[in-house]
Write an enzyme that holds these catalytic residues in place. Structure first.
Site, PDB file in Angstrom:
ATOM      1  N   THR A  11      17.010 -12.216 -30.393  1.00  0.00           N
ATOM      2  CA  THR A  11      16.478 -13.533 -30.749  1.00  0.00           C
ATOM      3  C   THR A  11      16.514 -13.756 -32.267  1.00  0.00           C
ATOM      4  OG1 THR A  11      15.017 -13.385 -28.851  1.00  0.00           O
ATOM      5  CG2 THR A  11      14.454 -15.040 -30.491  1.00  0.00           C
ATOM      6  N   LYS A  44      25.549  -4.276 -27.519  1.00  0.00           N
ATOM      7  CA  LYS A  44      26.351  -5.119 -26.608  1.00  0.00           C
ATOM      8  C   LYS A  44      27.494  -5.810 -27.347  1.00  0.00           C
ATOM      9  CE  LYS A  44      22.569  -7.301 -25.109  1.00  0.00           C
ATOM     10  NZ  LYS A  44      21.711  -8.261 -24.537  1.00  0.00           N
ATOM     11  N   GLU A 124       8.815 -10.140 -45.283  1.00  0.00           N
ATOM     12  CA  GLU A 124       8.042 -11.386 -45.139  1.00  0.00           C
ATOM     13  C   GLU A 124       7.886 -11.797 -43.673  1.00  0.00           C
ATOM     14  OE1 GLU A 124       6.550 -13.651 -47.696  1.00  0.00           O
ATOM     15  OE2 GLU A 124       5.664 -13.906 -45.734  1.00  0.00           O
ATOM     16  N   GLY A 129       5.571 -14.936 -38.880  1.00  0.00           N
ATOM     17  CA  GLY A 129       6.880 -15.566 -38.654  1.00  0.00           C
ATOM     18  C   GLY A 129       7.404 -16.230 -39.916  1.00  0.00           C
ATOM     19  N   ILE A 131       5.880 -18.271 -41.924  1.00  0.00           N
ATOM     20  CA  ILE A 131       4.876 -18.641 -42.943  1.00  0.00           C
ATOM     21  C   ILE A 131       4.934 -17.650 -44.105  1.00  0.00           C
ATOM     22  CG2 ILE A 131       2.434 -19.051 -43.390  1.00  0.00           C
ATOM     23  CD1 ILE A 131       2.011 -19.172 -40.361  1.00  0.00           C
ATOM     24  N   GLY A 182      10.544 -17.764 -25.891  1.00  0.00           N
ATOM     25  CA  GLY A 182      11.022 -16.745 -26.845  1.00  0.00           C
ATOM     26  C   GLY A 182       9.975 -16.330 -27.867  1.00  0.00           C
ATOM     27  N   GLU A 185       6.689 -10.801 -27.153  1.00  0.00           N
ATOM     28  CA  GLU A 185       7.381  -9.531 -27.357  1.00  0.00           C
ATOM     29  C   GLU A 185       8.076  -9.133 -26.058  1.00  0.00           C
ATOM     30  OE1 GLU A 185       7.315  -7.825 -30.477  1.00  0.00           O
ATOM     31  OE2 GLU A 185       6.576  -9.829 -30.866  1.00  0.00           O
ATOM     32  N   ASP A 196       0.043  -6.579 -31.322  1.00  0.00           N
ATOM     33  CA  ASP A 196       0.923  -7.233 -32.297  1.00  0.00           C
ATOM     34  C   ASP A 196       0.091  -7.769 -33.478  1.00  0.00           C
ATOM     35  OD1 ASP A 196       3.619  -8.661 -32.924  1.00  0.00           O
ATOM     36  OD2 ASP A 196       2.167 -10.298 -32.875  1.00  0.00           O
ATOM     37  N   LYS A 200      -0.097  -6.571 -37.557  1.00  0.00           N
ATOM     38  CA  LYS A 200       0.041  -7.534 -38.651  1.00  0.00           C
ATOM     39  C   LYS A 200      -1.170  -7.483 -39.590  1.00  0.00           C
ATOM     40  CE  LYS A 200       3.023 -10.586 -35.930  1.00  0.00           C
ATOM     41  NZ  LYS A 200       3.035 -11.670 -34.931  1.00  0.00           N
TER      42      LYS A 200
HETATM   43  N1  HSE Z   1       5.301 -11.983 -30.220  1.00  0.00           N
HETATM   44  C1  HSE Z   1       5.018 -12.404 -31.544  1.00  0.00           C
HETATM   45  C2  HSE Z   1       4.081 -13.601 -31.480  1.00  0.00           C
HETATM   46  C3  HSE Z   1       6.284 -12.752 -32.262  1.00  0.00           C
HETATM   47  O1  HSE Z   1       3.903 -14.158 -30.385  1.00  0.00           O
HETATM   48  O2  HSE Z   1       3.508 -13.975 -32.489  1.00  0.00           O
HETATM   49  C4  HSE Z   1       6.135 -12.963 -33.744  1.00  0.00           C
HETATM   50  O3  HSE Z   1       5.737 -11.793 -34.394  1.00  0.00           O
END
Ligand code: HSE
Length: 409
Positions: A11, A44, A124, A129, A131, A182, A185, A196, A200
């Site tokens: 992705t 792939k 970053e 994401g 930001i 998308g 994870e 997650d 962070k």
């Molecule tokens: N799975 C993570 C989220 C992706 O939903 O924030 C971005 O780190």
């Protein structure tokens, strides 16, 4: 020409190639040179995709090519990402990554290797994401002692909680939607269990303390226990429920860090952060408050941050951008000592139980949702979490759920 390699064509990797194709001319202007994707490493093949002519399957092609000055790592996971990134840095190639698992576990070490070789390890996209938050902490806010960072750092769970709160949608349906979009994870357990967000906030805590904060040391509670009934109480109280990841400074370099669903009142700056959006509230001792808000997950927002790091790396090819994050571990404060209010759902009758609850918790505030029979809710006064735990043991057979209340100071 500045040649780069992209490791991983999932992705984010395909997003990186798309961003460079879409905005190439502008990006080249900003670098003052031409950026060229020479290789894309993936297991792939992608027949029919123009990227196919750049696809390679052997990492050593990148490592052995002196023309490659910058490598993008967007494979995710610790291995082989860690080994590949370390080898790239040791070979004098700067690395830009979106991989929060890698950064949380090995950020300090990889930064120090980059500094030794006068190149850069940039990440970053690993938090928030698209930001900007890592770069602001590293440059714009360096005059401050950061006293608090509280964020909505996971897009998937924020999307789910928003749909559950505003549309009464059920958990499984909204999780499937987040996956289809998308955001989630590969294993969505990392999102819904809070892991997650925990990685962070560990990265942000390391940056504000300058020391290694291990995510395993942070108390982490996800959203899997949040129910439609909890949402009804939240509405009755005029609050909403958000998954917050927070790091608060007590005296000196002592931090309390936690990931947990919390009730927020409309006055809280994070109350209106909905859908897949992320936001990071920062309080500095001289700055006061600041908020960073935007697209926290998804292909192009994340790729935007990765490519911005590539631009930065290209502008600093033989100069390390100093990031203060030592390998020395920071011991976090005990969660039991953190003070806050608690919302509790409990079985029984409010009128009958109120005197006992007051005796145990002090001046509690009752919350009732008329359609929910045989239970009620109450909010405690501000108390230490350790005291809450001790006192709530008296009611362990009646308590249905506890959710922390995040009051804006
Ligand atoms: N799975 C993570 C989220 C992706 O939903 O924030 C971005 O780190």
């Amino acid at each position: 020409m500045i040649n780069i390699a992209v490791m991983g064509y999932g992705t984010v990797g395909s997003g990186v190639v798309e961003v460079i194709n879409t905005n190439g001319a502008r990006i080249n202007q900003r670098i003052g040179d031409e950026l060229n994707v020479k290789y894309v490493l993936d297991l792939k093949d992608f027949p029919g995709d123009p990227v196919q002519e750049k696809i390679i399957h052997d990492f050593d092609t990148i490592l052995g090519d002196d023309d490659i000055q910058i490598v993008v790592e967007v494979m995710g996971g610790i291995e082989p990402a860690y080994t590949f990134v370390k080898k790239c840095l040791q070979a004098g190639k700067s690395v830009a990554t979106s991989n929060k698992a890698l950064v949380a576990a090995h950020g300090a070490e990889l930064l120090s290797i980059a500094a030794e070789h006068n190149i850069n390890f940039l990440f970053e996209a690993s938090v928030g994401g698209g930001i900007p938050i890592i770069r602001p902490l590293n440059s714009s806010l360096t005059a401050d002692e950061i006293e608090e960072i509280t964020g909505i750092l996971n897009g998937t769970t924020n999307y789910m909680l928003t749909k559950m709160f505003y549309e009464g949608a059920d958990y499984d349906t909204v999780l499937k939607e987040a996956q289809a979009n998308g955001y989630a994870e590969r294993n969505p357990e990392a999102d819904v269990e809070g892991y997650d967000a925990c990685r962070k906030i560990a990265i942000l805590s390391s940056l504000i303390s300058g020391q290694q904060v291990d995510f395993e040391d942070i108390y982490c509670e996800g959203i899997t226990e949040i129910t439609v009934e909890d949402m009804k109480y939240a509405k009755a109280m005029g609050t909403t429920i958000k998954l917050l990841a927070s790091s608060k400074r007590y005296a000196g370099n002592r931090l309390h860090a936690i990931v947990a669903p919390c009730m927020l009142y409309p006055e809280h700056p994070l109350y209106n952060v909905n859908d897949v959006f992320n936001a990071i509230f920062v309080h500095g001792n001289v700055l006061g408050d600041a908020m960073f808000y935007g697209s926290g997950a998804g292909k192009l927002p994340t790729a935007s941050a990765v490519v911005a790091d590539v631009v930065d790396a290209a502008k600093h090819l033989n100069r390390n951008i100093m990031t203060m994050w030592k390998e020395e571990k920071l011991h976090l404060e005990d969660k039991a000592d953190a003070k806050r209010r608690f919302f509790i759902r409990i079985k029984g009758d409010a009128g009958e139980m109120l005197p006992a609850l007051k005796e145990s918790f002090g001046e509690v505030e009752i919350v009732e949702v008329p359609e929910l029979k045989g239970e009620f809710g109450f909010i405690t006064p501000v108390m230490m979490e350790g005291d809450y735990e001790t006192r709530s043991k008296l009611y362990k057979d009646q308590i249905l759920h506890m959710i922390r209340v995040e009051d804006q100071k």
